[in-house]
Write a protein that holds these residues in place. Sequence first.
Motif, PDB file in Angstrom:
ATOM      1  N   ARG A  15       0.751  -1.232   0.144  1.00 38.28           N
ATOM      2  CA  ARG A  15       0.117  -0.233  -0.014  1.00 38.28           C
ATOM      3  C   ARG A  15       0.954   1.183   0.432  1.00 38.28           C
ATOM      4  N   ASN A  16       0.364   2.302  -0.673  1.00 39.27           N
ATOM      5  CA  ASN A  16       1.265   3.528  -0.027  1.00 39.27           C
ATOM      6  C   ASN A  16       1.037   4.058   1.070  1.00 39.27           C
ATOM      7  N   GLN A  17      -0.118   4.505   1.143  1.00 35.51           N
ATOM      8  CA  GLN A  17      -0.613   4.715   3.363  1.00 35.51           C
ATOM      9  C   GLN A  17      -1.416   3.761   3.484  1.00 35.51           C
ATOM     10  N   ALA A  18      -0.752   3.434   5.173  1.00 33.81           N
ATOM     11  CA  ALA A  18      -1.765   2.718   5.804  1.00 33.81           C
ATOM     12  C   ALA A  18      -2.737   3.130   7.217  1.00 33.81           C
ATOM     13  N   VAL A  19      -4.067   3.403   7.361  1.00 38.33           N
ATOM     14  CA  VAL A  19      -4.008   2.793   8.669  1.00 38.33           C
ATOM     15  C   VAL A  19      -3.778   2.068   9.314  1.00 38.33           C
ATOM     16  N   HIS A  20      -3.498   2.134  11.123  1.00 37.03           N
ATOM     17  CA  HIS A  20      -3.553   0.644  11.587  1.00 37.03           C
ATOM     18  C   HIS A  20      -4.205   1.020  13.093  1.00 37.03           C
ATOM     19  N   VAL A  21      -4.669   0.815  13.847  1.00 40.92           N
ATOM     20  CA  VAL A  21      -6.138   1.321  14.722  1.00 40.92           C
ATOM     21  C   VAL A  21      -4.869   0.378  15.769  1.00 40.92           C
ATOM     22  N   THR A  22      -4.421   0.466  16.749  1.00 43.17           N
ATOM     23  CA  THR A  22      -3.339   0.316  17.913  1.00 43.17           C
ATOM     24  C   THR A  22      -4.661  -0.822  19.264  1.00 43.17           C
ATOM     25  N   ALA A  23      -3.821  -1.079  19.665  1.00 40.25           N
ATOM     26  CA  ALA A  23      -5.126  -2.393  21.126  1.00 40.25           C
ATOM     27  C   ALA A  23      -6.047  -1.362  22.006  1.00 40.25           C
ATOM     28  N   ASP A  24      -5.311  -0.374  21.737  1.00 45.23           N
ATOM     29  CA  ASP A  24      -6.157   0.632  22.882  1.00 45.23           C
ATOM     30  C   ASP A  24      -6.724   1.237  21.978  1.00 45.23           C
ATOM     31  N   GLY A  25      -7.130   1.078  20.406  1.00 39.35           N
ATOM     32  CA  GLY A  25      -7.941   1.596  19.731  1.00 39.35           C
ATOM     33  C   GLY A  25      -7.488   3.338  19.099  1.00 39.35           C
ATOM     34  N   ARG A  26      -6.279   3.506  19.262  1.00 38.04           N
ATOM     35  CA  ARG A  26      -5.799   4.867  18.412  1.00 38.04           C
ATOM     36  C   ARG A  26      -5.946   4.630  17.133  1.00 38.04           C
ATOM     37  N   ARG A  27      -5.978   5.156  16.443  1.00 36.49           N
ATOM     38  CA  ARG A  27      -6.385   5.457  14.993  1.00 36.49           C
ATOM     39  C   ARG A  27      -4.639   5.681  14.491  1.00 36.49           C
ATOM     40  N   LEU A  28      -3.566   5.360  13.846  1.00 36.05           N
ATOM     41  CA  LEU A  28      -2.108   5.528  13.323  1.00 36.05           C
ATOM     42  C   LEU A  28      -2.305   5.892  11.650  1.00 36.05           C
ATOM     43  N   LEU A  29      -1.786   6.781  11.130  1.00 37.81           N
ATOM     44  CA  LEU A  29      -1.435   7.291   9.948  1.00 37.81           C
ATOM     45  C   LEU A  29       0.077   6.579   9.381  1.00 37.81           C
ATOM     46  N   VAL A  30       0.561   5.259   8.577  1.00 36.35           N
ATOM     47  CA  VAL A  30       1.605   5.076   8.395  1.00 36.35           C
ATOM     48  C   VAL A  30       2.106   5.342   7.112  1.00 36.35           C
ATOM     49  N   MET A  31       3.134   6.110   6.587  1.00 39.09           N
ATOM     50  CA  MET A  31       4.277   6.558   5.727  1.00 39.09           C
ATOM     51  C   MET A  31       5.104   6.796   5.990  1.00 39.09           C
ATOM     52  N   HIS A  32       5.902   6.505   4.377  1.00 37.91           N
ATOM     53  CA  HIS A  32       7.055   6.090   4.856  1.00 37.91           C
ATOM     54  C   HIS A  32       7.797   8.188   5.182  1.00 37.91           C
ATOM     55  N   GLY A  33       6.971   9.038   4.347  1.00 37.80           N
ATOM     56  CA  GLY A  33       7.068  10.556   4.151  1.00 37.80           C
ATOM     57  C   GLY A  33       7.736  11.326   3.202  1.00 37.80           C
ATOM     58  N   HIS A  34       8.046  10.583   2.027  1.00 32.07           N
ATOM     59  CA  HIS A  34       8.902  10.765   1.245  1.00 32.07           C
ATOM     60  C   HIS A  34       7.760  12.027   0.225  1.00 32.07           C
ATOM     61  N   GLU A  35       6.671  11.649   0.817  1.00 27.39           N
ATOM     62  CA  GLU A  35       5.499  12.450  -0.273  1.00 27.39           C
ATOM     63  C   GLU A  35       5.880  13.972   0.609  1.00 27.39           C
ATOM     64  N   LEU A  36       5.852  14.123   1.296  1.00 26.97           N
ATOM     65  CA  LEU A  36       6.256  15.663   1.665  1.00 26.97           C
ATOM     66  C   LEU A  36       7.460  16.336   1.607  1.00 26.97           C
ATOM     67  N   ASP A  37       8.363  15.147   1.485  1.00 23.77           N
ATOM     68  CA  ASP A  37       9.740  16.166   1.376  1.00 23.77           C
ATOM     69  C   ASP A  37       9.817  16.283  -0.585  1.00 23.77           C
ATOM     70  N   THR A  38      10.203  18.051  -0.474  1.00 26.30           N
ATOM     71  CA  THR A  38      10.248  18.502  -1.419  1.00 26.30           C
ATOM     72  C   THR A  38      11.103  18.410  -2.319  1.00 26.30           C
ATOM     73  N   VAL A  39      12.703  18.440  -1.033  1.00 20.88           N
ATOM     74  CA  VAL A  39      13.773  17.626  -2.613  1.00 20.88           C
ATOM     75  C   VAL A  39      13.158  16.447  -3.309  1.00 20.88           C
ATOM     76  N   VAL A  40      13.022  15.489  -2.771  1.00 19.72           N
ATOM     77  CA  VAL A  40      12.618  14.049  -3.513  1.00 19.72           C
ATOM     78  C   VAL A  40      11.693  14.244  -4.346  1.00 19.72           C
ATOM     79  N   GLN A  41      10.947  15.262  -3.674  1.00 20.32           N
ATOM     80  CA  GLN A  41       9.627  15.191  -4.801  1.00 20.32           C
ATOM     81  C   GLN A  41       9.731  15.870  -6.370  1.00 20.32           C
ATOM     82  N   ASN A  42      10.693  17.202  -6.691  1.00 24.60           N
ATOM     83  CA  ASN A  42      10.245  18.585  -6.449  1.00 24.60           C
ATOM     84  C   ASN A  42      12.118  18.676  -7.398  1.00 24.60           C
TER      85      ASN A  42
END
Length: 280
Positions: A98-125
């Motif tokens: 997957r490009n991104q995923a949402v993980h739900v922890t054992a205590d019910g918190r939702r965590l977005l999981v992503m590599h992070g290069h999507e927001l790195d302007t040097v890598v992208q541009n």
Amino acid sequence: MKYRTVWISDVHLGTKGSNAGALLEFLRDNEFETLFIVGDLIDIWQLRRGIYWPQAHNDVIQKILRKGRKGTEIIYIPGNHDEFVAGFAGLYGSITIRNQAVHVTADGRRLLVMHGHELDTVVQNIKWLAFLGDAGYQFLLRLNGPVNLCRRLFGLGYWSLSAHVKKSVKNAVSFIGRFEEEIVRYSRDHSVQGVVCGHIHSPVIRTIAGVEYYNSGDWVESCSVLAEDFTGTISLLTGLRPVPGESPRNRQAKEDGGALSGDAFGLHGAAVQGHDMFHD
């Protein structure tokens, strides 16, 4: 140990700086229900410059696949160094890409999981600048070997020159801060309580503007993972290196495949819970 969830990122198999042996030890010594590979498992950028693929790198791939066959759910989120994998999104047995995923922890918190290069302007541009920066980084990593050989002769422990340079350069520190803020800002659009990423090789657990920020670090400098227990508590394990001079393969032969104790690692870090562990 057995964990509910583990996140690893930035292994960079195919480079001489990858601590594949340390990762192999961790995978062999621990069990988990879900494994997130948060990008840059394989470094295609470096492999394009020249093929480097020792047996330990092959062993890591085989161990991950073996865990999948034994029931571990594996979610692979491609990064910028293995972005070709993004073109194969889908389910492959126990492995989901997957490009991104949402993980739900054992205590019910939702965590977005992503590599992070999507927001790195040097890598992208500015791809050429990203490749140039990567070449310089690889040069520093190659210097880590001779530097630490000298340190061992004087009875000193492991020290990463590349990590020290990165943390000492003001612009790099400023970039890390901006990156973390952008990741948190981006996560707000996904109705989550936190975000897990990699990319910048800076392992940390902290809270930014009310959002839980987790970076799983890397297996080049910090040798780190994020691990969730069965209560939902997420810890940062860092400094997971094999004992110098003893290969994972030799140790496995001596122990006949038995589980390793915690003392089998030369631990330069510890299980960390809390915030700002890697920040002044």
